[in-house]
Design a protein around this motif. Sequence first.
Motif: not given
Length: 66
Positions: A45, A48-49, A52, A55-56, A61-62, A64
Amino acid sequence: MKFGTAYEYWSREWVCDYPATAKKVKALGFDVLEISADHLYHMTDQEIDDLKALGAELGLEYRSEE
């Protein structure tokens, strides 16, 4: 119009350092990085955070691949 690329183009043997790849593709002018859904299942987790947040920060953007 947004331009994207798949992670496979920037990696070897289906393994990817997503943070490094995200920085590289954004620096080259891409707006979207396609990532492997299977890789997401194996990330923590926190990973992934972090992805993210990166990306911000980059304005990337991602998407999948399924």
